[in-house]
Scaffold this motif. Structure first.
Motif, PDB file in Angstrom:
ATOM      1  N   ASP A  14       0.735  -1.291  -0.017  1.00 30.92           N
ATOM      2  CA  ASP A  14      -0.225  -0.114  -0.295  1.00 30.92           C
ATOM      3  C   ASP A  14       0.644   1.479  -0.113  1.00 30.92           C
ATOM      4  O   ASP A  14       0.397   2.343   0.069  1.00 30.92           O
ATOM      5  CB  ASP A  14      -0.874  -0.178   1.088  1.00 30.92           C
ATOM      6  N   GLU A  15       2.097   1.035  -0.237  1.00 35.97           N
ATOM      7  CA  GLU A  15       3.093   2.389  -0.022  1.00 35.97           C
ATOM      8  C   GLU A  15       2.978   2.885  -1.511  1.00 35.97           C
ATOM      9  O   GLU A  15       3.221   2.155  -2.610  1.00 35.97           O
ATOM     10  CB  GLU A  15       4.363   1.945   0.175  1.00 35.97           C
ATOM     11  N   LYS A  16       3.057   4.133  -1.643  1.00 37.96           N
ATOM     12  CA  LYS A  16       3.245   4.805  -3.128  1.00 37.96           C
ATOM     13  C   LYS A  16       4.822   4.548  -3.435  1.00 37.96           C
ATOM     14  O   LYS A  16       5.733   4.510  -2.448  1.00 37.96           O
ATOM     15  CB  LYS A  16       3.013   6.434  -2.627  1.00 37.96           C
ATOM     16  N   ILE A  17       5.060   4.529  -4.823  1.00 42.99           N
ATOM     17  CA  ILE A  17       6.221   4.258  -5.606  1.00 42.99           C
ATOM     18  C   ILE A  17       6.456   5.361  -6.416  1.00 42.99           C
ATOM     19  O   ILE A  17       5.819   5.473  -7.389  1.00 42.99           O
ATOM     20  CB  ILE A  17       6.274   2.881  -6.196  1.00 42.99           C
ATOM     21  N   ALA A  18       7.607   6.069  -6.141  1.00 45.77           N
ATOM     22  CA  ALA A  18       7.978   7.038  -7.054  1.00 45.77           C
ATOM     23  C   ALA A  18       9.585   6.738  -7.530  1.00 45.77           C
ATOM     24  O   ALA A  18      10.513   6.382  -6.754  1.00 45.77           O
ATOM     25  CB  ALA A  18       7.968   8.379  -6.431  1.00 45.77           C
ATOM     26  N   PHE A  19       9.670   6.933  -8.868  1.00 44.84           N
ATOM     27  CA  PHE A  19      11.051   6.564  -9.337  1.00 44.84           C
ATOM     28  C   PHE A  19      11.338   7.372 -10.688  1.00 44.84           C
ATOM     29  O   PHE A  19      10.212   7.442 -11.403  1.00 44.84           O
ATOM     30  CB  PHE A  19      11.283   5.101  -9.348  1.00 44.84           C
ATOM     31  N   LYS A  20      12.539   6.932 -11.281  1.00 42.96           N
ATOM     32  CA  LYS A  20      12.688   7.226 -12.940  1.00 42.96           C
ATOM     33  C   LYS A  20      12.601   6.113 -13.647  1.00 42.96           C
ATOM     34  O   LYS A  20      13.518   5.272 -13.316  1.00 42.96           O
ATOM     35  CB  LYS A  20      13.848   8.116 -12.894  1.00 42.96           C
ATOM     36  N   ASP A  21      11.874   6.003 -14.718  1.00 45.04           N
ATOM     37  CA  ASP A  21      11.927   5.013 -15.650  1.00 45.04           C
ATOM     38  C   ASP A  21      13.360   4.891 -16.390  1.00 45.04           C
ATOM     39  O   ASP A  21      14.097   5.795 -16.347  1.00 45.04           O
ATOM     40  CB  ASP A  21      10.860   4.610 -16.478  1.00 45.04           C
ATOM     41  N   ALA A  22      13.364   3.986 -17.366  1.00 46.80           N
ATOM     42  CA  ALA A  22      14.712   3.920 -18.168  1.00 46.80           C
ATOM     43  C   ALA A  22      14.978   5.269 -19.117  1.00 46.80           C
ATOM     44  O   ALA A  22      16.095   4.971 -19.400  1.00 46.80           O
ATOM     45  CB  ALA A  22      14.777   2.574 -18.700  1.00 46.80           C
ATOM     46  N   VAL A  23      13.964   5.643 -19.415  1.00 43.19           N
ATOM     47  CA  VAL A  23      14.094   7.010 -20.164  1.00 43.19           C
ATOM     48  C   VAL A  23      14.154   8.286 -19.397  1.00 43.19           C
ATOM     49  O   VAL A  23      14.122   9.315 -19.994  1.00 43.19           O
ATOM     50  CB  VAL A  23      13.281   7.117 -21.555  1.00 43.19           C
ATOM     51  N   GLY A  24      14.276   8.276 -17.916  1.00 40.60           N
ATOM     52  CA  GLY A  24      14.432   9.310 -17.286  1.00 40.60           C
ATOM     53  C   GLY A  24      13.143  10.092 -16.664  1.00 40.60           C
ATOM     54  O   GLY A  24      13.087  11.018 -16.288  1.00 40.60           O
ATOM     55  N   ARG A  25      11.929   9.331 -17.034  1.00 42.61           N
ATOM     56  CA  ARG A  25      10.518   9.978 -16.905  1.00 42.61           C
ATOM     57  C   ARG A  25      10.231   9.847 -15.586  1.00 42.61           C
ATOM     58  O   ARG A  25      10.722   8.744 -14.710  1.00 42.61           O
ATOM     59  CB  ARG A  25       9.410   9.384 -17.765  1.00 42.61           C
ATOM     60  N   GLU A  26       9.758  10.621 -14.952  1.00 46.64           N
ATOM     61  CA  GLU A  26       8.996  10.509 -13.195  1.00 46.64           C
ATOM     62  C   GLU A  26       8.048   9.929 -13.353  1.00 46.64           C
ATOM     63  O   GLU A  26       6.736  10.154 -13.954  1.00 46.64           O
ATOM     64  CB  GLU A  26       9.028  11.942 -12.691  1.00 46.64           C
ATOM     65  N   VAL A  27       7.950   8.550 -12.787  1.00 47.13           N
ATOM     66  CA  VAL A  27       6.645   7.784 -12.871  1.00 47.13           C
ATOM     67  C   VAL A  27       6.304   7.642 -11.203  1.00 47.13           C
ATOM     68  O   VAL A  27       7.128   7.429 -10.300  1.00 47.13           O
ATOM     69  CB  VAL A  27       6.938   6.303 -13.303  1.00 47.13           C
ATOM     70  N   THR A  28       4.774   7.730 -11.042  1.00 48.88           N
ATOM     71  CA  THR A  28       4.378   7.400  -9.696  1.00 48.88           C
ATOM     72  C   THR A  28       3.265   6.364  -9.684  1.00 48.88           C
ATOM     73  O   THR A  28       2.229   6.456 -10.666  1.00 48.88           O
ATOM     74  CB  THR A  28       3.877   8.790  -8.954  1.00 48.88           C
ATOM     75  N   LEU A  29       3.312   5.266  -8.773  1.00 49.43           N
ATOM     76  CA  LEU A  29       2.333   4.460  -8.827  1.00 49.43           C
ATOM     77  C   LEU A  29       1.729   4.449  -7.431  1.00 49.43           C
ATOM     78  O   LEU A  29       2.654   4.564  -6.459  1.00 49.43           O
ATOM     79  CB  LEU A  29       2.964   2.929  -8.975  1.00 49.43           C
TER      80      LEU A  29
END
Length: 394
Positions: A52-67
């Protein structure tokens, strides 16, 4: 339980004894709890972050992604994407894949290992990659993994269409042991709550790299074999002129790639006369191109017979590893085969077929060498072009 703990006699114990007994019971209960925590299988265990934790990271092309949380329903948009996903997850969590996956599973170990399961999954519209985004929208995935686009903007457009996070992956340009490959595997682990498994995959690949290098790093420069890879498949088969300068399958076993120094990245078509000038000790031919090279041999026998490797019987067939992009597992297996051939004394303990199956089993769950070899003339063998009957399995 002992009657001295639960029965009437307990009341007669001194306070210190009662306290000790309580501590022992608490310790036992805690120990049992810890043991149970280790029981969930690797396939069902959710690692950090919590579900249930929010996940924030950069994907392989440098986009900011949040789940909003760890994903449990995923779509892999293409064979290259599904290959990387399968190294971490198998097919668990998948609700859909690309239509290319039903057009045969040959030369793709992950597709051979999970063929039955993949046929039961929904195949979204498109050709090589998923392109029917209305179907994706209706499927309501938690995440859409993709490695088929060229720019951040293209991934953003897909995300707008499907109403779910799009995570870009990239297997890199280095064939194997590529930092981009490792980054993508790590991202999949993070998104799906399998960071432990993702780390194990990266560590395993790095351990193979280290093992290959350690076996050969002390070979004197003047003792290093001169090698050449011909007929490398990329967007189809190529003649013996099709090769690569940046070829980590040779680099990792410290063999001298005779192409080194031409200053060109990726697959190149070089002049056949250059091969004659380089005159390598060993030639490795991609089995995806074997028929094309055989036909060329039939028309130019004098040329081939002028090459040292052909005269000395040092021409060997390796498994095709580029089929719907790079099959990293097969490429690493080929590196062990190359090492076994050019430096047999350094690889005495290695059976190339057994090693290949070990790699397949670790990464895709099944030892599928025999199925791969069925497609390609029996797999690894010494190959005297022009004398097919002399093909001899190693």
């Amino acid at each position: 339980r002992s009657p001295t703990v639960t029965g009437v006699q307990t009341c007669a114990l001194p306070i210190s004894a009662m306290f000790l007994a309580a501590i022992m019971l608490l310790s036992a209960a805690t120990a049992c709890g810890k043991k149970e925590d280790k029981k969930p299988s690797e396939k069902t265990e959710t690692e950090s972050p919590k579900k249930d934790e929010k996940i924030a990271f950069k994907d392989a092309v440098g986009r900011e992604v949040t789940l909003p949380k760890v994903a449990s329903k995923a779509i892999a948009d293409s064979p290259n994407t599904l290959r990387l996903y399968s190294y971490v997850m198998g097919v668990e969590g998948l609700i859909g894949i690309s239509p290319r996956e039903v057009k045969g599973s040959e030369r793709r170990p992950y597709a051979l290992a999970y063929r039955d399961e993949m046929l039961k999954l929904k195949h979204f519209g498109g050709n090589y990659a998923v392109e029917n985004f209305e179907e994706v929208l209706l499927a309501k995935p938690d995440v859409f993994f993709s490695s088929s686009k060229e720019s951040s903007a293209e991934y953003d457009k897909i995300q707008d269409k499907i109403g779910a996070p799009v995570v870009a992956l990239d297997s890199g340009t280095g064939v194997v042991f590529d930092p981009k490959l490792y980054e993508s595997i790590t991202i999949i682990g993070k998104v799906m709550g399998r960071e432990k498994r993702a780390k194990e995959v990266v560590d395993y690949m790095e351990s193979l790299k280290k093992d290959l290098n350690d076996r050969t790093k002390d070979i004197p420069e003047d003792k290093k074999a001169k090698v050449y890879a011909g007929g490398l498949a990329w967007n189809g088969p190529h003649g013996i002129e099709g090769t690569r300068e940046n070829y980590p399958l040779f680099d990792v076993v410290n063999a001298k790639n005779v192409v080194t120094g031409i200053g060109k990245n990726g697959l190149v078509e070089i002049d056949k006369e250059k091969i004659l000038k380089w005159n390598p000790d060993f030639i490795f031919i991609d089995l995806a191109s074997i028929d094309l090279i055989q036909n060329d041999y039939n028309q130019n026998k004098d040329y081939y017979k002028s090459l040292k490797a052909f005269k000395n019987g040092n021409v060997y067939a390796q498994l095709p590893f580029v089929w719907c992009n790079v099959n990293v597992d097969t490429a690493m297996a080929n590196a062990y085969y190359v090492g076994k051939i050019v430096y047999p004394e350094k690889f005495q303990d290695i059976d190339p077929i057994a090693k290949t199956n070990e790699i397949y089993k670790f990464l895709v769950g099944k030892p599928v060498y025999d199925e791969v070899a069925k497609t390609d003339f029996g797999g690894f063998h010494a190959d005297q072009i022009g004398r097919a009957s002399c093909r001899e399995r190693v």
